[in-house]
Design an enzyme around this catalytic site. Structure first.
Site, PDB file in Angstrom:
ATOM      1  N   ASP A 188      -0.344  -3.639  13.134  1.00 40.76           N
ATOM      2  CA  ASP A 188      -1.388  -2.636  12.881  1.00 40.76           C
ATOM      3  C   ASP A 188      -0.740  -1.284  12.609  1.00 40.76           C
ATOM      4  O   ASP A 188       0.271  -0.934  13.235  1.00 40.76           O
ATOM      5  CB  ASP A 188      -2.259  -2.480  14.137  1.00 40.76           C
ATOM      6  CG  ASP A 188      -3.628  -3.112  13.972  1.00 40.76           C
ATOM      7  OD1 ASP A 188      -3.907  -3.646  12.893  1.00 40.76           O
ATOM      8  OD2 ASP A 188      -4.405  -3.069  14.939  1.00 40.76           O
ATOM      9  N   ASN A 240      -7.507   8.376   8.645  1.00 37.55           N
ATOM     10  CA  ASN A 240      -8.603   8.477   7.681  1.00 37.55           C
ATOM     11  C   ASN A 240      -9.499   9.677   7.965  1.00 37.55           C
ATOM     12  O   ASN A 240      -9.891  10.411   7.053  1.00 37.55           O
ATOM     13  CB  ASN A 240      -9.453   7.196   7.725  1.00 37.55           C
ATOM     14  CG  ASN A 240      -8.972   6.140   6.741  1.00 37.55           C
ATOM     15  OD1 ASN A 240      -8.333   6.451   5.747  1.00 37.55           O
ATOM     16  ND2 ASN A 240      -9.281   4.894   7.031  1.00 37.55           N
ATOM     17  N   ASP A 254      -6.135   5.038   1.767  1.00 34.42           N
ATOM     18  CA  ASP A 254      -5.829   3.936   0.847  1.00 34.42           C
ATOM     19  C   ASP A 254      -4.383   4.014   0.368  1.00 34.42           C
ATOM     20  O   ASP A 254      -3.697   2.993   0.262  1.00 34.42           O
ATOM     21  CB  ASP A 254      -6.770   3.971  -0.357  1.00 34.42           C
ATOM     22  CG  ASP A 254      -8.189   3.522  -0.005  1.00 34.42           C
ATOM     23  OD1 ASP A 254      -8.381   2.982   1.101  1.00 34.42           O
ATOM     24  OD2 ASP A 254      -9.089   3.722  -0.849  1.00 34.42           O
ATOM     25  N   GLU A 290      -6.471  -2.201   8.446  1.00 33.79           N
ATOM     26  CA  GLU A 290      -5.109  -1.659   8.525  1.00 33.79           C
ATOM     27  C   GLU A 290      -4.144  -2.652   9.156  1.00 33.79           C
ATOM     28  O   GLU A 290      -3.054  -2.298   9.579  1.00 33.79           O
ATOM     29  CB  GLU A 290      -5.112  -0.353   9.343  1.00 33.79           C
ATOM     30  CG  GLU A 290      -5.381  -0.513  10.824  1.00 33.79           C
ATOM     31  CD  GLU A 290      -6.858  -0.523  11.192  1.00 33.79           C
ATOM     32  OE1 GLU A 290      -7.169  -0.253  12.359  1.00 33.79           O
ATOM     33  OE2 GLU A 290      -7.693  -0.800  10.310  1.00 33.79           O
TER      34      GLU A 290
END
Length: 321
Positions: A181, A189, A198, A225
């Site tokens: 992860d 974000n 992204d 993610e």
């Protein structure tokens, strides 16, 4: 190819075939030479007499069909008798049609045209089948690719993992699965925006693809993610070494992460499981073990990889060096 023990019959049939535009006519007078010539030249059509010295035309037809490996060559049987049993035996042994000797040229030409149409149709179907298989392969490839990162997606991971489990079980070699992860990605974000998020995912995907240097090593996007790496023929110690190198490469990339509680830069937490699969090992059990190890890595403070099999994480390994 014309197969008949009578030289006059072979010459007459060869003459009519050449008149119709056939460029090459191969001739055989007995069963064994007929099979040998067929395997050598692979003619487009066989005119085959039933009554041959030694083995029969039925035997020849069966040998031809056994040697074709999925191809198809029209076989027309020839006989001096218009016998229903001969017709039935001819079809059963692999023949496609039947002519009574002496063969009338107009009937021979009609049979040739009919068989040519069938052969052309078969070739078109084979071509269409090959194109369809290629299209399906391309479609499956597209379905298994993650649009954002270009990595194999979860569907592709499950298929590849299934295949590698069977290969490792057969070869009795260790198989390693890593789940990892991006640490505190929601904060990334929220702070920098989804476009930057992204791009971060794409950058990590490129890094994971780069470190998978062996042909069968594969990096995949498991979801969100989270990423997964499948490493065939990788023992426990090798898996931890791989994870340590991965953390080092990511640290050198220095992707800024101002909201991370683990580091000023983007880091990964990962869970590792390694085993030589047995009959009880499947994709679900491997993913579950790797996921539990990932949870342990997060519980230990993130920015590390953990292996239950070794009861060790990358931070501990670095301290031991």
């Amino acid at each position: 190819m014309v197969v008949d023990d009578q030289n006059s019959v072979r010459l007459a049939l060869a003459y009519e075939l050449q008149r119709s535009g056939v460029t090459e006519v191969i001739q055989a007078a007995d069963a064994e030479s007929a099979v040998a010539l067929f395997q050598q030249h692979r003619p487009d059509l066989v005119l085959l007499d039933i009554r041959l010295p030694g083995k029969s035309g039925y035997w020849v037809a069966r040998r031809i069909r056994e040697s074709e490996n999925g191809d198809w060559t029209p076989i027309i049987f020839l006989s001096g008798l218009d016998n229903d049993l001969d017709v039935w035996q001819g079809i059963e042994s692999g023949g496609d049609d039947y002519l009574v000797k002496p063969v009338k040229p107009i009937v021979l030409m009609a049979k040739l045209r009919a068989m040519q149409r069938l052969l052309d149709m078969r070739r078109r179907l084979d071509s269409m089948s090959a194109e369809l298989r290629l299209a399906n392969q391309r479609l499956n490839h597209m379905v298994e690719i993650d649009a954002l990162t270009g990595l194999t997606n979860r569907r592709g991971l499950e298929r590849l993992l299934h295949s590698e489990i069977h290969a490792a079980r057969r070869e009795q070699q260790p198989l390693t699965l890593m789940l990892c992860d991006i640490d505190f990605f929601k904060s990334y974000n929220d702070n920098l925006g989804h476009l930057a998020g992204d791009e971060c995912l794409r950058e990590v995907a490129r890094l994971l693809r780069d470190v998978c240097v062996r042909p069968r090593d594969i990096a995949t996007r498991y979801g969100g993610e989270e990423f997964a790496l499948v490493l065939p023929n990788t023992p426990r110690s090798g898996a931890m070494t791989f994870a340590r190198a991965l953390c080092s490469v990511l640290h050198k990339r220095a992707i800024a992460h101002p909201q991370s509680a683990a580091s000023p830069f983007v880091t990964l937490s990962g869970g590792i499981t390694t085993c030589i699969p047995d009959e009880n090992t499947d994709e679900e059990s491997l993913i579950m073990r790797a996921d539990h190890a990932l949870y342990a890595a997060k519980a230990e403070g993130r920015n590390r990889f953990f292996s239950f099999e070794m009861q060790m994480d990358t931070i501990e390994q670095l301290r031991m060096r």
